[in-house]
Design a protein around this motif. Structure first.
Motif, short mmCIF file in Angstrom:
data_model
loop_
_atom_site.label_atom_id
_atom_site.label_comp_id
_atom_site.label_asym_id
_atom_site.label_seq_id
_atom_site.Cartn_x
_atom_site.Cartn_y
_atom_site.Cartn_z
N PHE A 101 8.86 -12.02 1.61
CA PHE A 101 7.55 -11.51 1.99
C PHE A 101 7.68 -10.27 2.87
N SER A 102 8.76 -10.19 3.63
CA SER A 102 8.91 -9.07 4.56
C SER A 102 9.08 -7.74 3.85
N PHE A 103 9.41 -7.76 2.54
CA PHE A 103 9.52 -6.50 1.80
C PHE A 103 8.18 -5.81 1.65
N ASN A 104 7.08 -6.54 1.87
CA ASN A 104 5.74 -5.98 1.70
C ASN A 104 5.21 -5.29 2.94
N THR A 105 6.05 -5.13 3.98
CA THR A 105 5.53 -4.62 5.25
C THR A 105 5.44 -3.10 5.30
N LEU A 106 6.10 -2.40 4.40
CA LEU A 106 6.13 -0.95 4.50
C LEU A 106 4.78 -0.33 4.16
N ASP A 107 4.18 -0.76 3.07
CA ASP A 107 2.89 -0.23 2.63
C ASP A 107 1.92 -1.36 2.43
N ILE A 108 0.83 -1.36 3.17
CA ILE A 108 -0.20 -2.38 3.03
C ILE A 108 -1.37 -1.77 2.29
N SER A 109 -1.64 -2.28 1.09
CA SER A 109 -2.76 -1.78 0.33
C SER A 109 -4.06 -2.32 0.92
N ARG A 110 -5.17 -1.69 0.55
CA ARG A 110 -6.47 -2.16 1.03
C ARG A 110 -6.73 -3.58 0.56
N ARG A 111 -6.35 -3.87 -0.69
CA ARG A 111 -6.59 -5.22 -1.20
C ARG A 111 -5.77 -6.25 -0.42
N THR A 112 -4.51 -5.93 -0.15
CA THR A 112 -3.68 -6.84 0.64
C THR A 112 -4.29 -7.08 2.01
N PHE A 113 -4.74 -6.00 2.63
CA PHE A 113 -5.36 -6.09 3.95
C PHE A 113 -6.56 -7.04 3.90
N ASN A 114 -7.45 -6.82 2.96
CA ASN A 114 -8.65 -7.64 2.87
C ASN A 114 -8.32 -9.09 2.51
N VAL A 189 3.50 -9.12 7.33
CA VAL A 189 2.35 -8.34 6.87
C VAL A 189 1.24 -8.36 7.93
N ILE A 190 1.01 -9.51 8.56
CA ILE A 190 -0.01 -9.59 9.61
C ILE A 190 0.35 -8.66 10.76
N ILE A 191 1.62 -8.64 11.14
CA ILE A 191 2.06 -7.75 12.22
C ILE A 191 1.83 -6.30 11.84
N ARG A 192 2.13 -5.94 10.59
CA ARG A 192 1.93 -4.54 10.16
C ARG A 192 0.45 -4.17 10.20
N ILE A 193 -0.41 -5.11 9.81
CA ILE A 193 -1.86 -4.87 9.87
C ILE A 193 -2.29 -4.65 11.31
#
Length: 257
Positions: A101-114, A189-193
């Motif tokens: 899951f940590s591979f997703n931390t570089l770029d957070i899309s709007r959909r992922t954020f929501n 991902v939460i931390i990146r947000i």
């Protein structure tokens, strides 16, 4: 009628590739067999698996097939393989999931954020009645302590880590291991947000005030106030992200023009 035999043939066409992709490889089949061996044999964490040679003989498989299957199970966090010791059953699946899951931390899309914020609202806001039933004075005290540390944080990274700890404390009141584990997986991902929101706004003051309102409502067992405070807190993060995304699109269009 001539089309029916043609559709049934696999030959070298598309149907052949579909059939091939639906048939598990020898390694995939071996992984399933070893997992079945663990389940059917009642093996638990700490138990040893049969040796490589024994697995080859039991399942009539080549050594390369068994070795590759063991590599996959190791990557899954199901077994540990050590020289002269062999394969031992472990349970590191949660850590492996977190790593992926940590591979997703570089770029957070709007959909992922929501999606992430929506999930958090379902858990943290939607569980208000259970929170009121289970929370203790020490939970309130700990959330205030974490929030005080957040107000004194000197960097965005430190503030985001404390922000996550604050929300994890809310989740921990539910006393649900599965929910807590999911939060652990989603942490990168939460931390990146959280970091992104703090980059765009006051990275300690606003979060501190919003958290304080949440804790006050919890302590007073004010259901409506709690839900409003927490939903507003999460919604503010969404608003910042969407504004930022639109600005990025505008910049891209401007550069292309």
């Amino acid at each position: 009628m001539t089309d029916l035999p043609r559709m049934g043939m696999v030959g070298n066409g598309l149907n052949a590739s579909v059939v091939r992709s639906s048939i598990p490889s020898a390694v995939d089949a071996m992984v399933l067999k070893i997992r079945g061996l663990i389940a059917d044999g009642g093996l638990v964490v700490g138990d040893s698996l049969p040796t490589e040679r024994e697995l080859c003989e039991r399942f009539q498989a080549s050594r390369n097939t068994v070795r590759e299957a063991m590599r996959i199970l190791k990557a899954y966090g199901v077994v540990s393989v050590r020289p002269k010791v062999g394969a031992t059953i472990i349970d590191d699946r949660m850590e492996r999931a977190l790593d992926l899951f940590s591979f997703n931390t570089l770029d957070i899309s709007r959909r992922t954020f929501n999606d992430i914020q929506g999930f958090r609202r379902l858990i943290e806001v939607g569980s208000v009645d259970t929170l009121f039933d289970l929370m203790r004075p020490e939970d309130i005290a700990e959330m205030r302590r974490i929030n005080d540390q957040l107000r004194a944080a000197g960097t965005i990274a430190e503030a985001s880590e404390l922000d996550f700890r604050f929300h994890l404390r809310i989740v921990s009141i539910l006393d649900n291991r599965a929910v807590r584990d999911v939060y652990g997986i989603m942490k990168p991902v939460i931390i990146r947000i959280m970091e992104r929101a703090k980059e765009l706004h006051n990275f300690t003051g606003d979060t501190y005030e919003q958290h304080a309102a949440v804790v006050d409502a919890l302590e007073q067992r004010d259901r409506i106030r709690y839900q409003y405070a927490l939903q507003s807190h999460l919604h503010i993060g969404i608003a910042f992200f969407e504004d930022s995304a639109e600005e990025a699109v505008d910049r891209d269009l401007s550069d292309q023009g």
